[in-house]
Structures are given as structure tokens and as C-alpha cells.
Design a protein around this motif. Structure first.
Motif, mmCIF file in Angstrom:
data_model
loop_
_atom_site.group_PDB
_atom_site.id
_atom_site.type_symbol
_atom_site.label_atom_id
_atom_site.label_comp_id
_atom_site.label_asym_id
_atom_site.label_seq_id
_atom_site.Cartn_x
_atom_site.Cartn_y
_atom_site.Cartn_z
ATOM 1 N N ALA A 120 0.807 -1.249 -0.033
ATOM 2 C CA ALA A 120 -0.157 0.046 0.041
ATOM 3 C C ALA A 120 0.778 1.138 -0.070
ATOM 4 O O ALA A 120 0.352 2.361 -0.142
ATOM 5 C CB ALA A 120 -0.983 0.010 1.295
ATOM 6 N N LYS A 170 -0.281 0.407 -5.668
ATOM 7 C CA LYS A 170 -0.767 0.924 -4.267
ATOM 8 C C LYS A 170 -2.161 0.917 -4.271
ATOM 9 O O LYS A 170 -2.629 0.755 -3.419
ATOM 10 C CB LYS A 170 0.098 2.417 -4.211
ATOM 11 C CG LYS A 170 -0.547 3.118 -3.251
ATOM 12 C CD LYS A 170 0.218 4.777 -3.279
ATOM 13 C CE LYS A 170 -0.159 5.465 -2.037
ATOM 14 N NZ LYS A 170 0.825 6.662 -1.969
ATOM 15 N N THR A 229 -4.730 -1.079 -2.016
ATOM 16 C CA THR A 229 -5.568 -0.122 -1.071
ATOM 17 C C THR A 229 -7.123 -0.836 -1.136
ATOM 18 O O THR A 229 -7.889 -1.024 -0.157
ATOM 19 C CB THR A 229 -5.594 1.137 -1.174
ATOM 20 O OG1 THR A 229 -4.136 1.634 -1.141
ATOM 21 C CG2 THR A 229 -6.307 2.122 -0.348
ATOM 22 N N ASN A 233 -9.287 -2.499 1.715
ATOM 23 C CA ASN A 233 -10.732 -2.060 2.293
ATOM 24 C C ASN A 233 -11.572 -3.224 2.484
ATOM 25 O O ASN A 233 -12.634 -3.137 3.044
ATOM 26 C CB ASN A 233 -11.280 -1.105 1.168
ATOM 27 C CG ASN A 233 -10.386 0.231 1.407
ATOM 28 O OD1 ASN A 233 -9.587 0.277 2.507
ATOM 29 N ND2 ASN A 233 -10.477 0.988 0.314
#
Length: 794
Positions: A775, A784, A788, A792
Motif C-alpha cells: 500500500a 498501491k 488499498t 478495504n
């Protein structure tokens, strides 16, 4: 002296309820202080402490198995079941899942082909089971996610380690295996008989117990840190005290043993031959289940100790037990030489010491209690009228069987030493080794050797032949601690080897532009980033082609091919046509003749086959070719051919092109169907190519996984997803190339999109902690961003 260090365990209560052997115990979560027992009587029972006295009450009795119940564990609370669930495994091959307040199962897990004898629960609802069918299975809710295969005999013990994705199995093949994401990472050898129990000490250490009468403490790196001896027969069960490294064990020598600071601090004998199971409650009390069907709880707490009458009743029951000398629990018994009752006037020297006396022709066994300063009768020895070791079988010492185990007192005040001896041994050599091992004065050599000869009445099977002429060399003798023989290898770790992935070193992999992607188009605007990465709907293929180069190489290598493999000029023209038909440079459809020629070429020897494989890789994207190779009639040979090239010992060029060809199979319906049917074999073989540390192979392997994820997202096959997640987790460990990482992240995102089960499974494998570092990758931005989005979801 030892026993004084943390108080002494005494009986708290005896619980009658089960009709037969109690085979498994586990501490419960609800109500507070409860535990669950399972038995050969086919039931499981939940016991809760009753507020008024020192006992427990049976809250309810659960039935669901059609045969003996052999193990039990608690599945931690979830939103759906805030009080947790109870899982039991049985000889009917099934696992029953119960809620804490219903006597009938919520559901039953079927899949094992023999007795389920061990269960362990992990985070996020995962359950690990071990069976006599030599496999362990990982379950999530009511589905089997993966099967751990590798042991060659029954799996008696399983445990999920606190670090996600790590699992342990202990087997009758004498080994323990550590599994990560469903793959065996390491095998622990050292036990000399079936491994029966496992207990976790920390993220890095665990204990095992076995039929060799020893307990071992291990580091997960594979090193055995300590061996504990004390039991004189099989050890069935081991349980750790909360928040410390002390533990308890039970076994076939009728005893419960409490270990503190690495020493056996207390031995409690029970009036039953087999003490099958134990568990430690949060308050430190110990629950024990045995072959007499009675559950007994022992406590250090004075206010929870049973009344004097109950303790007296327990001692009476114990004193009436009959001990069979053949088990060897009490060593060598010769009734003619035993002292009388007056022998009990002398105090014992350590807790748990046993002493035999003869009274009116009967042999009785006593055990010394340090805390009470008295000898407690632990039973009558039956059928021991002059039985010697020769008639009563072998004795176990440090987990090995011997004809004799002598106790030798070197001087009056010092400790006594055990000297194991087989009649096939040389008495002088045995005496010499015994003195060496125990750091005793060599001047005792004659004395000890003579003692052995006198006490075995000359029953040696060896004439003192030349090979034993020098008692000081003892070439092939047992040397304590040398069993692993590891001193011969250099310091390199045999499991990792030098070229392993070192966390943090990935950053230097990002240098110039990656020639394979040219993904500048993916740069996101500073505006809100939307998830353009997954779930991915279509397969990713390898289309890059240079037909002229490929054909040039094919012609060059054809020149060096043997007569049987050589292609004619016509053949080469046919393959050229096939290439132009499948690389969209001509509108023609590939013909059967072209495909037959290609098939001949891809069966070339492996050192020259790669240009032919490259033609296959490009051709299989064409619907006609795809249908031809992947349809029902030919697909078996086709898959066998490609799998053969995935051998990690083969040429890397062939591994790469075979992986790319498999990826390209996904473009058509026939190819997808074949890839899904053969998923297990293909993935199992493909993952082996990770070891080569070749960036292009890693990208192809990641792409294959991604294409499987695309298919699995459509059909929602949780077993398939479990295999893919396992591959992603395993490959993540070794891959450094960021394009490969990106494709693995897309695969991961695609697999877990819209599927809460897959999310739970990914978490239980610890994938979230594996990918966190991506990330913060700055270039390429897609890594990245995609990472991410995946985080999540987790």
C-alpha cells in the motif's frame, strides 16, 4: 521440594455422567468456567461450575454421532453465534457443530474417510480437523476449504497457530508438519513413535507429546528446544497453563503429570489405566478424562478442594485398583525380592516416587507425596508372583524399549540414576556409556559392569567378540543429543536456501520501466480514485508476438534435431501459415494438418522445443485451435504435455511458455472448461515454478492465478477459491517483481469481491498482513491503489 513452588493439586470433584471412556475435553467459553467433554458413549456434555459447592453441573447432553466421539473444540463467538459453537469429531467420520443450548447439531461436516480424532479452531470461523485417513481438512462454516495431504499415517493431533495461516499436524508417521496457506512448509522429526498431542506456547513455540513417552518443545523454525521425560508409557494429551510455559500431560501409565519450569513437579495417579485427555481451565484447575468414564477435576485452591471424605474415597478407589505389571509402569518387578510393609517407614526422596512392598504374599504399589509427607497406596500389583522382565515384556525408558532398566545409587545421599540395558548389549560398553552420560567417576566401571552381569544372570547374547574388544571407542553407540545429526551440514538453512525472499528488499526491484506493461495509461488523476482493477471480468492473455523470430529459431533448431524429430520444408511452411492465421495477419482458419504438425513439434526434446511451445502459446488463442486441443477427445494429452514442462527442474524457457499457454487457454469456452476441470492438478504443478526466482515466470504464474480468479468469481466455487487464495499467499512470499504482485492483488480482489466466505478465508490465511507493505509503493501507482482497494475489503 519441587511441589512447594506453586502449591499442590488435590481433588476438587469427580463427575459421573458418561457411560464409557471420556476421550476429549476442552474449556468452554460459556458459561464462565465451563468445559465440554466427549465420550465413547457417543455424547458430548457441557459442564458448568455450580455456585454452591465445589462441583460442576451437567448443563446439557449433545448427541449427533452414530459412533464414539473422540475430540472436541470450541469455535469462538461470531456476530451470528455470540456464545460460540462446539465442534465434535467422531469414529463415524463426521464432525458435528452444536450451539451451546441445543442437544441436536446445527449442521454436520462430512468429508473425512475415517475417524476424526482431533479438532482446532482459528480466527474468522475456521476449523482444522485431523483424521485417521491421513489428511487434515480446513473448514469454514459448513464447507471444506482445503485438504492438507502429506502425512503417511493417521493424523492424531492438529492445532492452528496464532499467526494467521499457520497450522500444525502431528501424525502416527512420527512427524509433525507445519502448513502455511495449505502447503507443507516444514516437517519436524525427532519423536520415535506416534505423535498424539500438540499444544501452543506462543507464536514461535509449541509442545508435542507422543507414544514414545516424551514431550518435546519446538521452535517453529524446526529446532527441537527440549525433551521432557517422566511418563513411562504412551502420552495421550497435553495442555498448557494460561499465560505461562507450564503444562500438564496424561497417558497410559495411569497418571496426570504437572510440569513446572521444565520439571515434573507433581504426579497424580488415577484408578484407570488410560488417562485419555486433560484441559486446563482459566482458574488453573485441571480437568481429566479417563477410561473409567469419570471426569475428575484437580485444583491448587484450598477453598475449591474436595472434602476430606471425598479425598478419602478417591484414595480408597485408587488403592483398590489393580496394576498389571506387564505395562512396565512400575519397572522390573520380582516379588521374591520385595521388602515388607516396614519399608514404608522410610520417607521417599521425591514427589511421585513409587515403592513396591510385599504383604501376605500380595504386591502393593505406593507413591510418595511430598506435600503430605506420606506414602499413598496406588494399587495392587496383580499376577506378579516372581514375574521378571523376561516374562512381563519390555520397559520404556526415555521413550525406548529395553529388557531392563536398573536404578543405580552411586552413593547414599546423591540421586539415583537409570541404566537402560538390552541383553544384546555389551555390559562393559553399557557401563562405560552410562558413566560418561551421567558424569560419574570412571573408577566405578568394574562395579557397574559386574552389577549388570549379576542382575541379568549372564543373559547376554554376545560373545565378547573382537568388535567389542575396546570398551572406550563404542563406535556406533547412542550419544544423547546427537539424533538429529545436523552438525554435519553448514549453517545454511535447509528449508529456505540462500535465494529466499528477504522482506524489505523488494524496493530495489523497482528500477527502470517494466518492458512488459507500459501501463502509463493507468496513472490516476488526483481526483477520487475509482476501483478500475477488480473484480476482473475477462482473462488476461500473452499476445506479444514476433513470428519472424520464432520461425527463424525453429528452423535453426530443426537443423540440429535428430532424424525422427526433423521437420520437412513443407512442415515449416505449414507452421508459418498457422502462425499467420493465429496472429491475425491472415483471415484463414487453422487446418487439422497444421495442428497435427504443431503437435509433432511440441513433442520435440525439451532442450529444443521452446519455439514450438511459443507457436502453441499464440495459436491456442484462436477459437479453432482452442476447441481442438481443449475439447473432450484430446485434452488429456494436451494437459499432460504442458504439465510436464512445468517441472521446476526443467528449462526455464519451457516453464515460462507452458504457463503462458495455460493462461491463453482461458480465451475460449472449451479452454475455460478444461482449465476448471483440471484446476487442482494444474495449480499444484504451476506453483512449483515459483522456486526459480525468474521475474517473467512469476508474472505468468500470477496471471494464471488471476485467470482462475476471473472464472471462480463467476461460479462461486469456494473450494477453488481456497486453492487460489493459498497459491496467492504462497507466491506472495517469494515474488519481488511488482507487475507480478499487481496481478496477484487483482486476483485476490477478484476472488474476494462479493463473497464474505472468501473474505473470512483470506483473513484466516493472513493475506492482509502479507500485502500491507504494497500500500506504500509509489511506482507504479496501480500497485498501491489496487492494494488499498483489497485492504478495504479485508
Amino acid at each position: 521440594a519441587m511441589a512447594g513452588e506453586g502449591g499442590v493439586y488435590r481433588l476438587r470433584c469427580s463427575l459421573v455422567g458418561h457411560g464409557q471412556d471420556v476421550r476429549g475435553l476442552t474449556r468452554g467459553l460459556f458459561p464462565q468456567g465451563a468445559f465440554v467433554s466427549v465420550s465413547r458413549d457417543r455424547t458430548a456434555r457441557l459442564w458448568a461450575p455450580d455456585g454452591l459447592n465445589r462441583g460442576f453441573t451437567e448443563m446439557h447432553c449433545m448427541s449427533g454421532h452414530s459412533n464414539f466421539v473422540s475430540c472436541v473444540c470450541i469455535i469462538p463467538p461470531s456476530d451470528l453465534y455470540p456464545r460460540g459453537l462446539i465442534a465434535t469429531g467422531g469414529n463415524d467420520h463426521n464432525i458435528c457443530i452444536f450451539t451451546v443450548d441445543n442437544p441436536a447439531p446445527l449442521y454436520i461436516l462430512k468429508g473425512h474417510k475415517n475417524t476424526v480424532c482431533s479438532l482446532s479452531s482459528g480466527k474468522f470461523g475456521t476449523l482444522l480437523s485431523g483424521s485417521w485417513d491421513t489428511t487434515a481438512k480446513v473448514w469454514l462454516n459448513d464447507r471444506c476449504m482445503m485438504t492438507l495431504q502429506g502425512h503417511t499415517a493417521a493424523i492424531w493431533a492438529v492445532k492452528i497457530l496464532p499467526e494467521q495461516g499457520l497450522m500444525l499436524t502431528g501424525s502416527a508417521d512420527k512427524t509433525i508438519k507445519l502448513w502455511k496457506a495449505g502447503r507443507c512448509e516444514r516437517t519436524f522429526t525427532g519423536h520415535e513413535d506416534c505423535v498424539r498431542g500438540l499444544a501452543i506456547l506462543s507464536e514461535m513455540e509449541f509442545l508435542s507429546c507422543a507414544n514414545d513417552a516424551s514431550v518435546r518443545r519446538w521452535h517453529i523454525s524446526g529446532k527441537c528446544l527440549q525433551v521432557y521425560y517422566g511418563h513411562t508409557n504412551y502420552i495421550y494429551s497435553i495442555s498448557v497453563f494460561p499465560q505461562c510455559k507450564d503444562f500438564v500431560t496424561t497417558g497410559e501409565d495411569r497418571s496426570l503429570r504437572i510440569w513446572k519450569q521444565g520439571e515434573c513437579a507433581q504426579t497424580i495417579r488415577l484408578p484407570a489405566q488410560s488417562v485419555w485427555c486433560c484441559c486446563v481451565l482459566d482458574n488453573g484447575d485441571i480437568v481429566v478424562g479417563a477410561s473409567d468414564g469419570i471426569i475428575r477435576v484437580f485444583t491448587e485452591s484450598l477453598e475449591r478442594t474436595a472434602s476430606a471424605e471425598e479425598i478419602q474415597a478417591f484414595e480408597n478407589e485408587l488403592s483398590q485398583a489393580s496394576i498389571d505389571p506387564k505395562t512396565g509402569d512400575l519397572g522390573d518387578i520380582n516379588a521374591d525380592d520385595l521388602p515388607g510393609r516396614e519399608h514404608l517407614k522410610d520417607p521417599g526422596t521425591r514427589d511421585g516416587q513409587t515403592r513396591l512392598i510385599k504383604d501376605n504374599g500380595k504386591v502393593e504399589a505406593y507413591q510418595w507425596s511430598v506435600s503430605e509427607g506420606r506414602w499413598i497406596k496406588i494399587g495392587d500389583v496383580v499376577g506378579s508372583s516372581g514375574a521378571t522382565q523376561q516374562t512381563s515384556g519390555k520397559v520404556l525408558f526415555e521413550g525406548k524399549e529395553y529388557d531392563y532398566v536398573f536404578t543405580i545409587d552411586v552413593n547414599e545421599s546423591g540421586p539415583s540414576f537409570k541404566l537402560p540395558y538390552n541383553i544384546t548389549d555389551d555390559p562393559w560398553l553399557t557401563a562405560y556409556n552410562f558413566l560418561q552420560k551421567n558424569d560419574l567417576n570412571p573408577m566405578f566401571l568394574d562395579q557397574v559392569a559386574k552389577f549388570i552381569m549379576d542382575n541379568t544372570k549372564g543373559q547376554t547374547l554376545l560373545s565378547t567378540s573382537a568388535q567389542f574388544s575396546d570398551p572406550f571407542t563404542g563406535a556406533g553407540r547412542y550419544v544423547p543429543g546427537s539424533s538429529s545429526g545436523s552438525s554435519t551440514t553448514p549453517a545454511a538453512d535447509p528449508f529456505t536456501g540462500a535465494g529466499r525472499y528477504v522482506p524489505g528488499s523488494a524496493s530495489n526491484a523497482v528500477g527502470g520501466v517494466d518492458p512488459y506493461t507500459g501501463m502509463g495509461a493507468y496513472q490516476s488523476a488526483a481526483a477520487k480514485v475509482e476501483n478500475i482493477y477488480f473484480p476482473k471480468k475477462d482473462a488476461v492473455t500473452f499476445d506479444q508476438a514476433n513470428p519472424t523470430q520464432i520461425l527463424g529459431k525453429l528452423k535453426e533448431l530443426n537443423g540440429s534435431a535428430t532424424e525422427e524429430h526433423k521437420l520437412t520444408e513443407d512442415d515449416l511452411i505449414i507452421l508459418e501459415k498457422l502462425l499467420s492465421a493465429t496472429c491475425n495477419t491472415s483471415a484463414e482458419t487453422p487446418t487439422a494438418q497444421q495442428l497435427q504438425t504443431l503437435w509433432r513439434a511440441v513433442n520435440w526434446p525439451e532442450d529444443i522445443v521452446f519455439p514450438a511451445l511459443d507457436i502453441l502459446r499464440l495459436s491456442v488463442r484462436h477459437p479453432t485451435v482452442n476447441e481442438n486441443f481443449c475439447s473432450e477427445k484430446d485434452h488429456v494429452q494436451f494437459i499432460v504435455l504442458l504439465l510436464k514442462f512445468l517441472n521446476p527442474k526443467g528449462k526455464q524457457a519451457n516453464q515460462l511458455l507452458a504457463l503462458r499457454a495455460l493462461c491463453n487457454c482461458f480465451v475460449s469456452q472449451a479452454g475455460q472448461k478444461l482449465m476448471m476441470e483440471q484446476r487442482d492438478e494444474i495449480m499444484t504443478q504451476a506453483i512449483e515454478t515459483k522456486s526459480g526466482n525468474n521475474k517473467n515466470i512469476h508474472i505468468a504464474l500470477a496471471t494464471l492465478t488471476l485467470n482462475y480468479a476471473v472464472c471462480l468469481h463467476k461460479v462461486n466455487n469456494i473450494e477453488g477459491k481456497a486453492q487460489c487464495l493459498s497459491v496467492i499467499s504462497t507466491v506472495m512470499e517469494v515474488v519481488q517483481d511488482l507487475e507480478a504482485i499487481f496481478r496477484l492483488l487483482v486476483a485476490l480482489g477478484t476472488l474476494i469481491s462479493d463473497d464474505t466466505n472468501a473474505v473470512q478465508l483470506a483473513k484466516s490465511l493472513g493475506v492482509d498482513s502479507q500485502i500491507k507493505k504494497y500500500a506504500s509503493v509509489s511506482e507504479p501507482a496501480k500497485v498501491k491503489e489496487c492494494c488499498t482497494f483489497v485492504l478495504n475489503l479485508l
